[in-house]
Design a protein around this motif. Structure first.
Motif, PDB file in Angstrom:
ATOM      1  N   SER A 117     -26.197  -2.475  27.781  1.00 23.53           N
ATOM      2  CA  SER A 117     -27.599  -2.337  28.163  1.00 23.53           C
ATOM      3  C   SER A 117     -28.070  -3.632  28.808  1.00 23.53           C
ATOM      4  O   SER A 117     -27.584  -4.719  28.479  1.00 23.53           O
ATOM      5  CB  SER A 117     -28.471  -2.043  26.938  1.00 23.53           C
ATOM      6  OG  SER A 117     -28.113  -0.834  26.325  1.00 23.53           O
TER       7      SER A 117
ATOM      8  N   SER B  77     -38.864  -1.414  38.484  1.00 22.15           N
ATOM      9  CA  SER B  77     -38.548  -0.125  39.102  1.00 22.15           C
ATOM     10  C   SER B  77     -38.344  -0.216  40.603  1.00 22.15           C
ATOM     11  O   SER B  77     -37.804   0.712  41.207  1.00 22.15           O
ATOM     12  CB  SER B  77     -39.647   0.890  38.800  1.00 22.15           C
ATOM     13  OG  SER B  77     -40.885   0.444  39.315  1.00 22.15           O
TER      14      SER B  77
ATOM     15  N   GLY C 143     -32.783   5.541  40.997  1.00 20.54           N
ATOM     16  CA  GLY C 143     -31.703   6.142  40.220  1.00 20.54           C
ATOM     17  C   GLY C 143     -31.025   7.285  40.943  1.00 20.54           C
ATOM     18  O   GLY C 143     -30.090   7.890  40.418  1.00 20.54           O
TER      19      GLY C 143
ATOM     20  N   SER D 271     -26.659   3.996  34.773  1.00 21.74           N
ATOM     21  CA  SER D 271     -27.902   4.766  34.746  1.00 21.74           C
ATOM     22  C   SER D 271     -29.054   3.803  34.474  1.00 21.74           C
ATOM     23  O   SER D 271     -28.833   2.648  34.110  1.00 21.74           O
ATOM     24  CB  SER D 271     -27.839   5.862  33.675  1.00 21.74           C
ATOM     25  OG  SER D 271     -27.670   5.290  32.385  1.00 21.74           O
ATOM     26  N   ARG D 272     -30.257   4.287  34.654  1.00 26.44           N
ATOM     27  CA  ARG D 272     -31.423   3.443  34.403  1.00 26.44           C
ATOM     28  C   ARG D 272     -32.574   4.275  33.860  1.00 26.44           C
ATOM     29  O   ARG D 272     -32.677   5.469  34.133  1.00 26.44           O
ATOM     30  CB  ARG D 272     -31.855   2.711  35.681  1.00 26.44           C
ATOM     31  CG  ARG D 272     -32.391   3.592  36.788  1.00 26.44           C
ATOM     32  CD  ARG D 272     -32.570   2.790  38.076  1.00 26.44           C
ATOM     33  NE  ARG D 272     -33.567   1.740  37.932  1.00 26.44           N
ATOM     34  CZ  ARG D 272     -33.660   0.693  38.755  1.00 26.44           C
ATOM     35  NH1 ARG D 272     -32.824   0.567  39.766  1.00 26.44           N
ATOM     36  NH2 ARG D 272     -34.612  -0.212  38.557  1.00 26.44           N
ATOM     37  N   ASP D 273     -33.425   3.606  33.108  1.00 26.77           N
ATOM     38  CA  ASP D 273     -34.644   4.213  32.589  1.00 26.77           C
ATOM     39  C   ASP D 273     -35.778   3.276  32.990  1.00 26.77           C
ATOM     40  O   ASP D 273     -35.993   2.247  32.338  1.00 26.77           O
ATOM     41  CB  ASP D 273     -34.554   4.365  31.071  1.00 26.77           C
ATOM     42  CG  ASP D 273     -35.742   5.102  30.482  1.00 26.77           C
ATOM     43  OD1 ASP D 273     -36.810   5.117  31.119  1.00 26.77           O
ATOM     44  OD2 ASP D 273     -35.615   5.631  29.383  1.00 26.77           O
ATOM     45  N   ASN D 274     -36.487   3.613  34.046  1.00 23.52           N
ATOM     46  CA  ASN D 274     -37.527   2.716  34.555  1.00 23.52           C
ATOM     47  C   ASN D 274     -38.711   2.605  33.597  1.00 23.52           C
ATOM     48  O   ASN D 274     -39.411   1.595  33.594  1.00 23.52           O
ATOM     49  CB  ASN D 274     -37.994   3.165  35.930  1.00 23.52           C
ATOM     50  CG  ASN D 274     -36.970   2.858  37.013  1.00 23.52           C
ATOM     51  OD1 ASN D 274     -36.059   2.041  36.820  1.00 23.52           O
ATOM     52  ND2 ASN D 274     -37.083   3.515  38.147  1.00 23.52           N
ATOM     53  N   ALA D 275     -38.915   3.618  32.789  1.00 25.13           N
ATOM     54  CA  ALA D 275     -39.996   3.546  31.801  1.00 25.13           C
ATOM     55  C   ALA D 275     -39.693   2.509  30.723  1.00 25.13           C
ATOM     56  O   ALA D 275     -40.615   1.936  30.138  1.00 25.13           O
ATOM     57  CB  ALA D 275     -40.217   4.910  31.163  1.00 25.13           C
ATOM     58  N   LYS D 276     -38.397   2.273  30.488  1.00 22.17           N
ATOM     59  CA  LYS D 276     -37.987   1.299  29.476  1.00 22.17           C
ATOM     60  C   LYS D 276     -37.507  -0.008  30.085  1.00 22.17           C
ATOM     61  O   LYS D 276     -37.053  -0.901  29.362  1.00 22.17           O
ATOM     62  CB  LYS D 276     -36.873   1.890  28.603  1.00 22.17           C
ATOM     63  CG  LYS D 276     -37.312   3.082  27.773  1.00 22.17           C
ATOM     64  CD  LYS D 276     -36.180   3.579  26.886  1.00 22.17           C
ATOM     65  CE  LYS D 276     -36.635   4.743  26.016  1.00 22.17           C
ATOM     66  NZ  LYS D 276     -35.536   5.244  25.146  1.00 22.17           N
ATOM     67  N   ASN D 277     -37.573  -0.114  31.408  1.00 20.99           N
ATOM     68  CA  ASN D 277     -37.095  -1.321  32.084  1.00 20.99           C
ATOM     69  C   ASN D 277     -35.666  -1.668  31.682  1.00 20.99           C
ATOM     70  O   ASN D 277     -35.339  -2.837  31.423  1.00 20.99           O
ATOM     71  CB  ASN D 277     -38.014  -2.519  31.800  1.00 20.99           C
ATOM     72  CG  ASN D 277     -39.266  -2.514  32.656  1.00 20.99           C
ATOM     73  OD1 ASN D 277     -39.577  -1.524  33.311  1.00 20.99           O
ATOM     74  ND2 ASN D 277     -39.995  -3.608  32.646  1.00 20.99           N
ATOM     75  N   THR D 278     -34.813  -0.679  31.645  1.00 23.91           N
ATOM     76  CA  THR D 278     -33.448  -0.873  31.154  1.00 23.91           C
ATOM     77  C   THR D 278     -32.452  -0.167  32.055  1.00 23.91           C
ATOM     78  O   THR D 278     -32.706   0.940  32.523  1.00 23.91           O
ATOM     79  CB  THR D 278     -33.314  -0.365  29.712  1.00 23.91           C
ATOM     80  OG1 THR D 278     -34.270  -1.033  28.883  1.00 23.91           O
ATOM     81  CG2 THR D 278     -31.918  -0.648  29.167  1.00 23.91           C
TER      82      THR D 278
ATOM     83  N   TYR E 255     -28.177   0.785  32.143  1.00 30.51           N
ATOM     84  CA  TYR E 255     -27.059   0.979  31.225  1.00 30.51           C
ATOM     85  C   TYR E 255     -25.753   1.056  31.995  1.00 30.51           C
ATOM     86  O   TYR E 255     -25.719   1.434  33.170  1.00 30.51           O
ATOM     87  CB  TYR E 255     -27.239   2.279  30.437  1.00 30.51           C
ATOM     88  CG  TYR E 255     -28.549   2.374  29.693  1.00 30.51           C
ATOM     89  CD1 TYR E 255     -29.625   3.071  30.246  1.00 30.51           C
ATOM     90  CD2 TYR E 255     -28.709   1.783  28.446  1.00 30.51           C
ATOM     91  CE1 TYR E 255     -30.837   3.171  29.572  1.00 30.51           C
ATOM     92  CE2 TYR E 255     -29.911   1.875  27.765  1.00 30.51           C
ATOM     93  CZ  TYR E 255     -30.975   2.572  28.333  1.00 30.51           C
ATOM     94  OH  TYR E 255     -32.168   2.659  27.670  1.00 30.51           O
TER      95      TYR E 255
END
Length: 124
Positions: free
Chosen positions: A21, A30, A55, A71-78, A80
Motif C-alpha cells: 500500500s 487524484s 484508474g 489499483s488505486r482508491d482516490n477516496a482513500k488517497n491510496t 496498491y
C-alpha cells in the motif's frame, strides 16, 4: 506537495503473495498518476507498474505482467500493488511515486514525488 508512505513489505516464500500500500497526503492525489518501482541491491531502479489518475489505464513491466496488479482508491488517497506468484527475483525495495501529468510513465525522471520504500524479500 505530495508525501508518500509505503507499507506491506516483508518476507514471503516463493509462490506466495503480498499486498503493498502507498498512502498519500495532499488533496491533489487524484490528479496524479501513480507508479511502483523497485530496486534490487547493485541494480538500477526499475519500473514495475503504473496507473493513470482515473484508474482507467494500467501499465506493467513484462517481468510482472499477469502476476502483479496495481489499483488505486482516490477516496482513500491510496494506491496498491497486489503481488502474486512471487519469485526470488522479485526481491527488492519497492517504491511508490507520483507523476504530475496524470497519464503515467515508465520513466523515473517523470515522477516528482517518491516514498521511502518498503523491503520485499522472496525466499526460494
Amino acid at each position: 506537495q505530495v508525501q508518500l508512505v509505503e507499507s506491506g513489505g516483508g518476507l514471503v516464500q516463493a509462490g506466495g503473495s503480498l499486498r503493498l500500500s502507498c498512502a498519500a497526503s495532499g488533496r491533489t492525489f487524484s490528479s496524479y498518476a501513480m507508479g511502483w518501482f523497485r530496486q534490487a541491491p547493485g541494480k538500477e531502479r526499475e519500473f514495475v507498474a503504473a496507473i493513470r489518475w482515473s484508474g482507467g489505464s494500467t501499465y506493467y513491466a513484462d517481468s510482472v505482467k499477469g502476476r502483479f496488479t496495481i489499483s488505486r482508491d482516490n477516496a482513500k488517497n491510496t494506491v496498491y500493488l497486489q503481488m502474486n506468484s512471487l519469485k526470488p527475483e522479485d526481491t527488492a525495495v519497492y517504491y511508490c511515486a507520483a507523476e504530475p501529468t496524470g497519464w503515467g510513465s515508465r520513466w523515473t525522471y517523470e515522477y516528482d514525488y517518491w516514498g521511502q520504500g518498503t523491503q520485499v524479500t522472496v525466499s526460494s
